[in-house]
Design a protein around this motif. Sequence first.
Motif, mmCIF file in Angstrom:
data_model
loop_
_atom_site.group_PDB
_atom_site.id
_atom_site.type_symbol
_atom_site.label_atom_id
_atom_site.label_comp_id
_atom_site.label_asym_id
_atom_site.label_seq_id
_atom_site.Cartn_x
_atom_site.Cartn_y
_atom_site.Cartn_z
ATOM 1 N N SER B 23 -73.935 -41.697 -56.752
ATOM 2 C CA SER B 23 -73.748 -40.226 -57.660
ATOM 3 C C SER B 23 -74.483 -39.146 -57.109
ATOM 4 O O SER B 23 -75.513 -39.235 -56.715
ATOM 5 C CB SER B 23 -74.139 -40.666 -59.041
ATOM 6 N N LEU B 24 -73.751 -38.183 -56.990
ATOM 7 C CA LEU B 24 -74.346 -36.791 -56.644
ATOM 8 C C LEU B 24 -74.124 -35.624 -57.241
ATOM 9 O O LEU B 24 -72.613 -35.554 -57.460
ATOM 10 C CB LEU B 24 -74.209 -36.930 -55.038
ATOM 11 N N THR B 25 -74.566 -34.562 -57.418
ATOM 12 C CA THR B 25 -74.202 -33.414 -57.885
ATOM 13 C C THR B 25 -74.722 -32.193 -56.959
ATOM 14 O O THR B 25 -75.841 -32.217 -57.006
ATOM 15 C CB THR B 25 -74.381 -33.098 -59.539
ATOM 16 N N VAL B 26 -73.795 -31.266 -56.646
ATOM 17 C CA VAL B 26 -74.274 -30.194 -56.022
ATOM 18 C C VAL B 26 -73.893 -28.933 -56.582
ATOM 19 O O VAL B 26 -72.548 -28.811 -56.864
ATOM 20 C CB VAL B 26 -73.528 -30.068 -54.511
ATOM 21 N N GLY B 27 -74.812 -28.130 -56.864
ATOM 22 C CA GLY B 27 -74.430 -26.919 -57.808
ATOM 23 C C GLY B 27 -73.888 -25.938 -56.782
ATOM 24 O O GLY B 27 -73.814 -25.849 -55.705
ATOM 25 N N GLU B 28 -73.051 -24.966 -57.498
ATOM 26 C CA GLU B 28 -72.484 -23.762 -56.846
ATOM 27 C C GLU B 28 -73.464 -22.956 -56.043
ATOM 28 O O GLU B 28 -74.596 -22.903 -56.929
ATOM 29 C CB GLU B 28 -71.759 -22.919 -57.822
ATOM 30 N N GLY B 29 -73.632 -22.595 -54.919
ATOM 31 C CA GLY B 29 -74.323 -21.693 -54.096
ATOM 32 C C GLY B 29 -75.534 -22.306 -53.587
ATOM 33 O O GLY B 29 -76.320 -21.740 -53.058
ATOM 34 N N GLU B 30 -75.608 -23.689 -53.792
ATOM 35 C CA GLU B 30 -76.868 -24.567 -53.706
ATOM 36 C C GLU B 30 -76.789 -25.075 -51.865
ATOM 37 O O GLU B 30 -75.497 -25.050 -51.507
ATOM 38 C CB GLU B 30 -76.836 -25.949 -54.158
ATOM 39 N N PHE B 31 -77.863 -24.818 -51.376
ATOM 40 C CA PHE B 31 -77.616 -25.625 -49.918
ATOM 41 C C PHE B 31 -78.389 -26.789 -49.787
ATOM 42 O O PHE B 31 -79.669 -26.915 -50.037
ATOM 43 C CB PHE B 31 -78.733 -24.414 -49.249
ATOM 44 N N ILE B 32 -77.525 -27.971 -49.580
ATOM 45 C CA ILE B 32 -78.233 -29.284 -49.667
ATOM 46 C C ILE B 32 -78.197 -29.792 -48.076
ATOM 47 O O ILE B 32 -76.851 -29.817 -47.447
ATOM 48 C CB ILE B 32 -77.485 -30.001 -50.791
ATOM 49 N N ALA B 33 -79.019 -30.687 -47.880
ATOM 50 C CA ALA B 33 -79.118 -31.236 -46.575
ATOM 51 C C ALA B 33 -78.946 -32.762 -46.689
ATOM 52 O O ALA B 33 -79.703 -33.339 -47.804
ATOM 53 C CB ALA B 33 -80.427 -30.888 -45.815
ATOM 54 N N VAL B 34 -77.908 -33.561 -46.189
ATOM 55 C CA VAL B 34 -77.847 -34.889 -46.178
ATOM 56 C C VAL B 34 -78.398 -35.493 -44.957
ATOM 57 O O VAL B 34 -77.687 -35.214 -43.870
ATOM 58 C CB VAL B 34 -76.346 -35.358 -46.791
ATOM 59 N N LEU B 35 -79.268 -36.183 -45.077
ATOM 60 C CA LEU B 35 -79.991 -36.692 -43.877
ATOM 61 C C LEU B 35 -79.526 -38.245 -43.702
ATOM 62 O O LEU B 35 -79.492 -39.053 -44.909
ATOM 63 C CB LEU B 35 -81.602 -36.664 -43.912
ATOM 64 N N GLY B 36 -79.607 -38.812 -42.734
ATOM 65 C CA GLY B 36 -79.435 -40.417 -42.616
ATOM 66 C C GLY B 36 -79.194 -40.665 -41.287
ATOM 67 O O GLY B 36 -78.857 -39.812 -40.263
ATOM 68 N N HIS B 37 -79.480 -42.087 -41.017
ATOM 69 C CA HIS B 37 -79.262 -42.720 -39.651
ATOM 70 C C HIS B 37 -77.790 -42.659 -39.360
ATOM 71 O O HIS B 37 -77.155 -42.756 -40.458
ATOM 72 C CB HIS B 37 -80.018 -43.860 -39.654
ATOM 73 N N ASN B 38 -77.461 -42.869 -38.136
ATOM 74 C CA ASN B 38 -76.100 -43.407 -37.914
ATOM 75 C C ASN B 38 -75.645 -44.514 -38.832
ATOM 76 O O ASN B 38 -76.348 -45.590 -38.878
ATOM 77 C CB ASN B 38 -75.915 -43.883 -36.468
ATOM 78 N N GLY B 39 -74.353 -44.542 -39.335
ATOM 79 C CA GLY B 39 -73.885 -45.639 -39.952
ATOM 80 C C GLY B 39 -74.437 -45.716 -41.546
ATOM 81 O O GLY B 39 -74.192 -46.583 -42.251
ATOM 82 N N SER B 40 -75.133 -44.514 -41.924
ATOM 83 C CA SER B 40 -75.634 -44.508 -43.256
ATOM 84 C C SER B 40 -74.494 -44.083 -44.192
ATOM 85 O O SER B 40 -74.697 -44.064 -45.382
ATOM 86 C CB SER B 40 -76.922 -43.427 -43.376
ATOM 87 N N GLY B 41 -73.461 -43.519 -43.617
ATOM 88 C CA GLY B 41 -72.355 -43.249 -44.534
ATOM 89 C C GLY B 41 -72.353 -41.692 -44.909
ATOM 90 O O GLY B 41 -71.511 -41.366 -45.703
ATOM 91 N N LYS B 42 -72.846 -40.903 -44.062
ATOM 92 C CA LYS B 42 -72.914 -39.494 -44.651
ATOM 93 C C LYS B 42 -71.602 -38.747 -43.998
ATOM 94 O O LYS B 42 -71.557 -38.185 -44.697
ATOM 95 C CB LYS B 42 -74.467 -38.715 -43.987
ATOM 96 N N SER B 43 -71.048 -39.336 -42.915
ATOM 97 C CA SER B 43 -69.705 -38.811 -42.673
ATOM 98 C C SER B 43 -68.810 -38.969 -43.464
ATOM 99 O O SER B 43 -67.701 -38.360 -43.639
ATOM 100 C CB SER B 43 -69.557 -39.184 -41.042
ATOM 101 N N THR B 44 -68.913 -40.246 -43.803
ATOM 102 C CA THR B 44 -67.662 -40.790 -45.069
ATOM 103 C C THR B 44 -67.971 -39.879 -46.217
ATOM 104 O O THR B 44 -66.714 -39.261 -46.960
ATOM 105 C CB THR B 44 -68.081 -42.129 -45.454
ATOM 106 N N LEU B 45 -69.170 -39.469 -46.726
ATOM 107 C CA LEU B 45 -69.307 -38.556 -47.622
ATOM 108 C C LEU B 45 -68.614 -37.292 -47.577
ATOM 109 O O LEU B 45 -68.061 -36.745 -48.503
ATOM 110 C CB LEU B 45 -70.900 -38.400 -47.888
ATOM 111 N N ALA B 46 -68.677 -36.903 -46.454
ATOM 112 C CA ALA B 46 -67.908 -35.668 -46.145
ATOM 113 C C ALA B 46 -66.302 -35.657 -46.179
ATOM 114 O O ALA B 46 -65.983 -34.835 -46.994
ATOM 115 C CB ALA B 46 -68.367 -35.031 -44.629
ATOM 116 N N ARG B 47 -66.001 -36.822 -45.873
ATOM 117 C CA ARG B 47 -64.545 -36.734 -45.836
ATOM 118 C C ARG B 47 -64.186 -36.969 -47.220
ATOM 119 O O ARG B 47 -62.847 -36.947 -47.547
ATOM 120 C CB ARG B 47 -64.150 -37.823 -44.995
ATOM 121 N N LEU B 48 -64.967 -37.641 -47.985
ATOM 122 C CA LEU B 48 -64.305 -38.008 -49.509
ATOM 123 C C LEU B 48 -64.350 -36.910 -50.326
ATOM 124 O O LEU B 48 -63.768 -36.516 -51.147
ATOM 125 C CB LEU B 48 -65.527 -38.829 -50.182
#
Lengths: 276, 277
Positions: B23-48
């Motif tokens: 679960s994650l909420t990103v507000g309008e105009g926010e700058f959020i960084a998603v950090l993670g090691h390879n295979g942590s699921g961060k690219s999947t997050l983008a594609r979702l």
Amino acid sequence: MLKDVSFGQYYPVDSFVHKLDPRFKLLCLIAYIAMIFVAANFYGLAVCAAFFLLAVAASRVPFRKIMRSVKGILFIAAFSAVLNVFFYRGETVYAEWGIFRITYEGIIFSIFLVVRLFLLVMFSSLLTYTTTPMALTDGLENLLTPLKLLRLPVREFALVMSITLRMIPTLMDETERIMNAQRARGADFESGGLIKRVRAIVPILIPLMTSALRRADELGDAMDSRCYMGTYTAGAAKRTKYKKLAFTRRDLIGLLFAGALIAGVILTKVYLGSLL
Amino acid sequence: MNAIEFHNVSFSYGGSFAIRNLSLTVGEGEFIAVLGHNGSGKSTLARLCNGLLEPDEGWIDIFSLSVGKRRNLFTIRKNVGIVFQNPDNQAVASIVEDDIAFGAENIGLAREEIGRRIDFALKAVGMEAYRHAACSRLSGGQKQRVAIAGVLALDPKVLILDEATAMLDPRGRREVMDIVTRLNREQGRTVVLITHFMEEALRADRAVVMNRGEIVMQGTPSDIFERHEELITYNLALPRIGCICEALKQGGLPVGATLDEEKLAEEIAQCLSRQND
């Protein structure tokens, strides 16, 4: 090494022919090829040759560049010329061995054939020298637009062409990288017989294919992300086009010359009779 | 209104879960960084986020539109632009201008408007001089800037960078980061920066650390970097400046934790003058 292979052979100068509408140039090529085959005698070919020389002069492409395109067909031209010299059933016999017979008509016809072939190839090369692959794609897409009525995916076809052209330099770089990687591991691409050399290509092709497929996958995602919906249109906007081709006064002048070519060839055919 | 909302989202490519009850909420105009090691699921997050992938469980809303619904897909993609990792795999045309026009053509803009969008996008990434250049002749950083311009031509409210700097040299990385920061600060676009470079996360308002498909840490970048021991367990290394801070503290110089170079220099100076007294 591979980077020097220029795909297409666009010669970047600013000239009358370069600025012509690609649609006009494509149609002109078709008309020219037709005229070469309509021409029934050397007068007709002379008209075609004059048109070609005029086009070369207006294109500012050096003549030796265009001559280079003939190299590729020298063998075919020589082969068909020899075949015609020996087998053409003429009347005025110069020499005869069994089924071979050299006749005056055979020689004339061979020359006619070779001139035709050369003109055809040289004029076609002028198109690629003066038109970028992108412009050609645009022109082709535009000319094929009527096929949309038959529900043929003309726009998609043009997009495929455009992506192909775009990917050529990328895949060239990639090939070079893979070859260097293989060389570093002791692969040898330069020596050995034909079979050995062909076999040496396999270890290049396989990684190249895998990477091309991976690239295609990612490109597809990037296109989707930029709202490309392809043929799936529910909720999507109708695609528009940014590039617009315009028929200018220049094309009108070109059209006049093309008209003169067609008239000239037909007149020589009607009034000056056939070759033999 | 929130730009992105994930509600208990799970996703798998067939085997184990790439995203697990997230679960994650990103507000309008926010700058959020998603950090993670390879295979942590961060690219999947983008594609979702723009419907390239659909969640197996839970739901995702983009500006209150559900991603799962086919008829929302076009609107969502118009609002969420993604820049991908490889600068060579995103352009569809050989010429910069034609490539940027692609997205604008897809959303059915008029010719003049596409022209204006190209001007705007090229200016935003500082590539005006390259409008008619061949994409293949550009450097990696420039290609990536063109890719950003291609996405900007759609005027998206949300910009997601999926490791967009990973294949660039330090200079290209800085160019891209400066542009992204400006797009957030000056144009108010929501930015989701997916990266494994900790330094880049410093520019964000908020950082999220992912591990095995779950969010394991959340907070301002400096909060997160203070928990460096925890970060190491997720295979993430501190930014260079954080390491220096840490080493100084262990070596007996009591500097406060900071990630700002100037501030650290000041702290060191103060500590030294105190020791000298």
